[in-house]
Motif scaffolding. Structure first.
Motif, PDB file in Angstrom:
ATOM      1  N   SER A  47      -3.208   8.381  -8.428  1.00  0.00           N
ATOM      2  CA  SER A  47      -4.461   8.751  -9.650  1.00  0.00           C
ATOM      3  C   SER A  47      -5.457   8.069  -9.711  1.00  0.00           C
ATOM      4  O   SER A  47      -6.694   8.439  -9.911  1.00  0.00           O
ATOM      5  N   ALA A  48      -5.595   7.009  -8.987  1.00  0.00           N
ATOM      6  CA  ALA A  48      -6.675   5.972  -8.821  1.00  0.00           C
ATOM      7  C   ALA A  48      -7.668   6.658  -8.121  1.00  0.00           C
ATOM      8  O   ALA A  48      -8.971   6.965  -8.239  1.00  0.00           O
ATOM      9  N   LEU A  49      -7.367   7.265  -6.909  1.00  0.00           N
ATOM     10  CA  LEU A  49      -8.126   7.959  -6.229  1.00  0.00           C
ATOM     11  C   LEU A  49      -8.956   9.171  -6.752  1.00  0.00           C
ATOM     12  O   LEU A  49     -10.118   9.446  -6.524  1.00  0.00           O
ATOM     13  N   GLY A 105       1.705   7.182  -6.027  1.00  0.00           N
ATOM     14  CA  GLY A 105       2.121   6.983  -7.368  1.00  0.00           C
ATOM     15  C   GLY A 105       0.970   7.299  -8.202  1.00  0.00           C
ATOM     16  O   GLY A 105      -0.192   7.574  -8.178  1.00  0.00           O
ATOM     17  N   THR A 106       1.438   7.841  -9.381  1.00  0.00           N
ATOM     18  CA  THR A 106       0.552   8.426 -10.476  1.00  0.00           C
ATOM     19  C   THR A 106       0.926   7.775 -11.653  1.00  0.00           C
ATOM     20  O   THR A 106       2.112   7.411 -12.137  1.00  0.00           O
ATOM     21  N   GLU A 123      -0.172  -6.067 -10.057  1.00  0.00           N
ATOM     22  CA  GLU A 123      -0.248  -4.645 -10.360  1.00  0.00           C
ATOM     23  C   GLU A 123      -1.288  -4.127 -11.408  1.00  0.00           C
ATOM     24  O   GLU A 123      -1.462  -3.232 -11.847  1.00  0.00           O
ATOM     25  N   ARG A 124      -1.780  -5.258 -12.192  1.00  0.00           N
ATOM     26  CA  ARG A 124      -2.493  -4.903 -13.237  1.00  0.00           C
ATOM     27  C   ARG A 124      -3.710  -4.211 -13.361  1.00  0.00           C
ATOM     28  O   ARG A 124      -3.797  -3.367 -14.070  1.00  0.00           O
ATOM     29  N   TYR A 125      -4.462  -4.322 -12.393  1.00  0.00           N
ATOM     30  CA  TYR A 125      -5.692  -3.651 -11.949  1.00  0.00           C
ATOM     31  C   TYR A 125      -5.337  -2.546 -10.866  1.00  0.00           C
ATOM     32  O   TYR A 125      -4.739  -2.638  -9.935  1.00  0.00           O
ATOM     33  N   ASP A 126      -5.868  -1.450 -11.116  1.00  0.00           N
ATOM     34  CA  ASP A 126      -5.906  -0.318 -10.539  1.00  0.00           C
ATOM     35  C   ASP A 126      -6.947   0.187  -9.620  1.00  0.00           C
ATOM     36  O   ASP A 126      -7.140   0.036  -8.421  1.00  0.00           O
ATOM     37  N   ARG A 146       0.879  -1.291  -0.120  1.00  0.00           N
ATOM     38  CA  ARG A 146      -0.042  -0.012   0.008  1.00  0.00           C
ATOM     39  C   ARG A 146       0.738   1.215  -0.150  1.00  0.00           C
ATOM     40  O   ARG A 146       0.550   2.140  -0.741  1.00  0.00           O
ATOM     41  N   THR A 147       1.668   1.167   0.951  1.00  0.00           N
ATOM     42  CA  THR A 147       2.783   2.489   1.033  1.00  0.00           C
ATOM     43  C   THR A 147       3.366   2.529  -0.423  1.00  0.00           C
ATOM     44  O   THR A 147       3.572   3.752  -0.741  1.00  0.00           O
TER      45      THR A 147
END
Length: 420
Positions: free
Chosen positions: A319-321, A34-35, A91-94, A28-29
């Protein structure tokens, strides 16, 4: 039962592997700030409205483009693919489009990250919908669409008979039996194939009869034999007497939708997404929708919908957020309804006069959502649902009496809940 056995075994193995802790916090950290490019994994977009919303984001965020990855239409298959990805720590799915009932399971397994609730206007959402995104008091997802079962009925036929749509099971039984025969139609159908849809239909019957399946925190089996048997007998009786057709034992949402809009059913239980296609079919202008009936009046629907969450293994969580904040905003929520034909989650849209004029079922849908009950909330929901669907299927196909089915189901659920 033979058909479900391999799936059940697989689900048990998956669940047994889900409780890892390992590198959860490290992962998570690593991706929190990350973007960059993202993949949005969700069920198949049958109306094509999602991609234009993503295109709008991509034009405004060229350095953080989103790729839509459409998973199978069936919820069971969507979950299986997501779980395989997350167990592999890929890490394929965000961004993940989760059935509302998966929040607890995915959060408990550490597959999705907790979110800062102050970043989202939860107070502007329908309260039951907002609750589906919480687990142990923390926000793990953001509501995107809602859902509640509705009773679709042939208004032209009921008007001809000077009848109002049924409010109780007894009225539904009488109208389906008598008018079905008179007009050469099947009486009533829901989703009775042994899969997630059957779990939903059974839960609605149990809740309408005043019962529960699990405690709100998912730690106890609260299945009451009387209310559960009452709800199950409503369905079994319909099949035995013929006003529920045997063909419906093979129905999922799509099959039941087509049967109704092709003029083969007098009554049908389905989600709101079936409304738009029905208006464009041969029964357009001839049908109506109302709340599901219950033993003594309107019953309880199952609360459905889609929540958006961030994978714990995403390298682009910042970015996902921001993408989730954009995608669940008011303007896009309006598109959820007008372009996608799905129930939005913002409360004010249900009171918009212009939208009500265009979608006259909105007031009924709001009532259904506000009175809806969630499916059993459990970190072991996959096992719970498979056991329910299998047991209920035995009763609907007359392989086991209703009271025996409920007693056995209660024992099976207790074993699942007790298992570490």
């Amino acid at each position: 039962m033979r058909r479900l056995a391999p799936v059940l075994v697989a689900a048990l193995l998956v669940s047994g592997c889900a409780g890892f802790t390992g590198e959860r916090d490290t992962v998570r950290t690593a991706g929190a700030d990350g973007t960059g490019p993202m993949t949005f994994a969700t069920g198949r977009d049958t109306t094509g409205y999602i991609q234009p919303l993503i295109d709008k984001w991509n034009r405004a965020h060229p350095g953080e483009p989103v790729t839509l990855l459409e998973l199978p239409e069936a919820a069971d298959e969507q979950r299986a693919q997501m779980v395989a990805n997350l167990q592999a720590r890929s890490e394929r799915y965000d961004v993940l489009g989760l059935d509302v009932v998966w929040t607890a399971e995915f959060a408990d397994a550490g597959w999705i990250v907790p979110l800062d609730r102050s970043m989202f206007p939860l107070d502007k959402l329908l309260p039951p919908v907002a609750d589906t995104a919480l687990y142990q008091g923390k926000l793990y997802a953001v509501p995107y669409t809602s859902n509640a079962g509705l009773l679709y009925y042939r208004k032209d036929i009921l008007d001809r008979e000077h009848l109002k749509p049924p409010r109780t099971w007894a009225e539904l039984r009488e109208q389906a039996s008598r008018l079905g025969g008179k007009y050469k139609l099947d009486g009533y159908a829901g989703q009775f194939l042994p899969y997630e849809g059957l779990t939903v239909n059974f839960a609605e019957a149990v809740h309408s009869a005043g019962g529960e399946i699990l405690s709100p925190d998912g730690t106890k089996v609260t299945l009451d034999l009387r209310s559960a048997t009452t709800g199950l007998d409503f369905l079994v009786t319909g099949l035995r007497e013929g006003w529920i057709p045997q063909e419906s034992l093979s129905y999922k949402e799509e099959e039941s939708r087509l049967a109704f809009q092709q003029g083969r059913l007098l009554f049908a239980r389905n989600w709101p997404h079936a409304y738009g296609p029905a208006t464009r079919s041969g029964i357009g202008g001839k049908f109506g929708v109302t709340r599901l009936p219950g033993p003594d009046g309107p019953g309880s629907s199952t609360l459905g919908g889609l929540n958006l969450a961030i994978s714990a293994y995403s390298k682009h969580q910042k970015s996902a957020l921001e993408f989730i904040r954009y995608f669940t905003g008011l303007a896009n929520e309006r598109s959820v309804l007008t372009e996608g034909s799905f129930p939005p989650v913002w409360a004010e849209l249900y009171d918009d006069p212009a939208l009500i004029k265009r979608y006259p079922y909105l007031p009924v849908l709001k009532q259904s959502i506000m009175s809806a009950r969630p499916r059993p909330v459990s970190a072991k929901y996959d096992q719970v649902s498979l056991v329910i669907a299998s047991a209920v299927s035995d009763a609907l196909t007359f392989r086991r009496p209703g009271d025996e089915t409920v007693a056995t189901l209660k024992q099976q659920l207790s074993e699942i809940i007790r298992t570490p």
